[in-house]
Scaffold this active site. Structure first.
Site, PDB file in Angstrom:
ATOM      1  N   HIS A   1      -1.455  -2.107 -11.008  1.00 23.81           N
ATOM      2  CA  HIS A   1      -1.225  -3.159 -10.013  1.00 23.81           C
ATOM      3  C   HIS A   1      -2.237  -4.289 -10.184  1.00 23.81           C
ATOM      4  O   HIS A   1      -1.885  -5.464 -10.125  1.00 23.81           O
ATOM      5  CB  HIS A   1      -1.284  -2.576  -8.603  1.00 23.81           C
ATOM      6  CG  HIS A   1      -0.846  -3.526  -7.552  1.00 23.81           C
ATOM      7  ND1 HIS A   1      -1.735  -4.285  -6.845  1.00 23.81           N
ATOM      8  CD2 HIS A   1       0.391  -3.841  -7.101  1.00 23.81           C
ATOM      9  CE1 HIS A   1      -1.064  -5.046  -5.985  1.00 23.81           C
ATOM     10  NE2 HIS A   1       0.225  -4.791  -6.124  1.00 23.81           N
ATOM     11  N   CYS A   2      -3.485  -3.930 -10.433  1.00 16.12           N
ATOM     12  CA  CYS A   2      -4.527  -4.946 -10.639  1.00 16.12           C
ATOM     13  C   CYS A   2      -4.199  -5.830 -11.840  1.00 16.12           C
ATOM     14  O   CYS A   2      -4.348  -7.054 -11.791  1.00 16.12           O
ATOM     15  CB  CYS A   2      -5.874  -4.284 -10.896  1.00 16.12           C
ATOM     16  SG  CYS A   2      -6.500  -3.250  -9.577  1.00 16.12           S
ATOM     17  N   ALA A   3      -3.770  -5.216 -12.919  1.00 16.42           N
ATOM     18  CA  ALA A   3      -3.534  -5.931 -14.172  1.00 16.42           C
ATOM     19  C   ALA A   3      -2.266  -6.772 -14.159  1.00 16.42           C
ATOM     20  O   ALA A   3      -2.079  -7.608 -15.037  1.00 16.42           O
ATOM     21  CB  ALA A   3      -3.482  -4.938 -15.325  1.00 16.42           C
ATOM     22  N   THR A   4      -1.391  -6.575 -13.192  1.00 22.04           N
ATOM     23  CA  THR A   4      -0.112  -7.292 -13.192  1.00 22.04           C
ATOM     24  C   THR A   4      -0.029  -8.380 -12.137  1.00 22.04           C
ATOM     25  O   THR A   4       1.031  -8.967 -11.955  1.00 22.04           O
ATOM     26  CB  THR A   4       1.057  -6.308 -12.961  1.00 22.04           C
ATOM     27  OG1 THR A   4       0.845  -5.626 -11.728  1.00 22.04           O
ATOM     28  CG2 THR A   4       1.184  -5.330 -14.102  1.00 22.04           C
TER      29      THR A   4
END
Length: 105
Positions: A92-95
């Site tokens: 979620h953080c990376a997207t």
């Protein structure tokens, strides 16, 4: 605490518990204290849910089943995210999208 919470219209929240893996049984156990071993850091896309997989087979399967039940119309895909999780992040953080920078006037 959240069990009695409501939304702005006074409706009770529907909570889904998603347990974490045993940190002693995951691949990333030697990657330091910043390693994020949480199934809650997943991404919901059109028709799919992209979730982490940590190598603790029983916990990975349990989390997969919970998310598949929570998103019945979507395909759940588990990915090895050790390289992202070692820095304290997750799917979620990376997207997350980045806001557009307004053009200079």
């Amino acid at each position: 605490m959240l069990q009695g919470a409501t939304d702005a219209q006074g409706r009770r929240l529907h909570l889904t518990e998603l347990p974490g893996p045993d940190r002693e049984r995951i691949r990333g156990r030697d990657m330091g204290s910043a390693f994020l071993s949480s199934y809650t850091n997943y991404y919901t896309a059109n028709g799919a849910v992209i979730m982490p997989q940590f190598g603790h087979a029983e916990a990975d399967a349990e989390a997969y089943g919970i998310l598949q039940a929570a998103y019945p119309g979507r395909t759940v895909v588990q990915l090895d995210i050790d390289s992202i999780a070692s820095g304290g992040g997750g799917i979620h953080c990376a997207t997350q999208s980045q806001p557009a920078v307004p053009p200079a006037l």
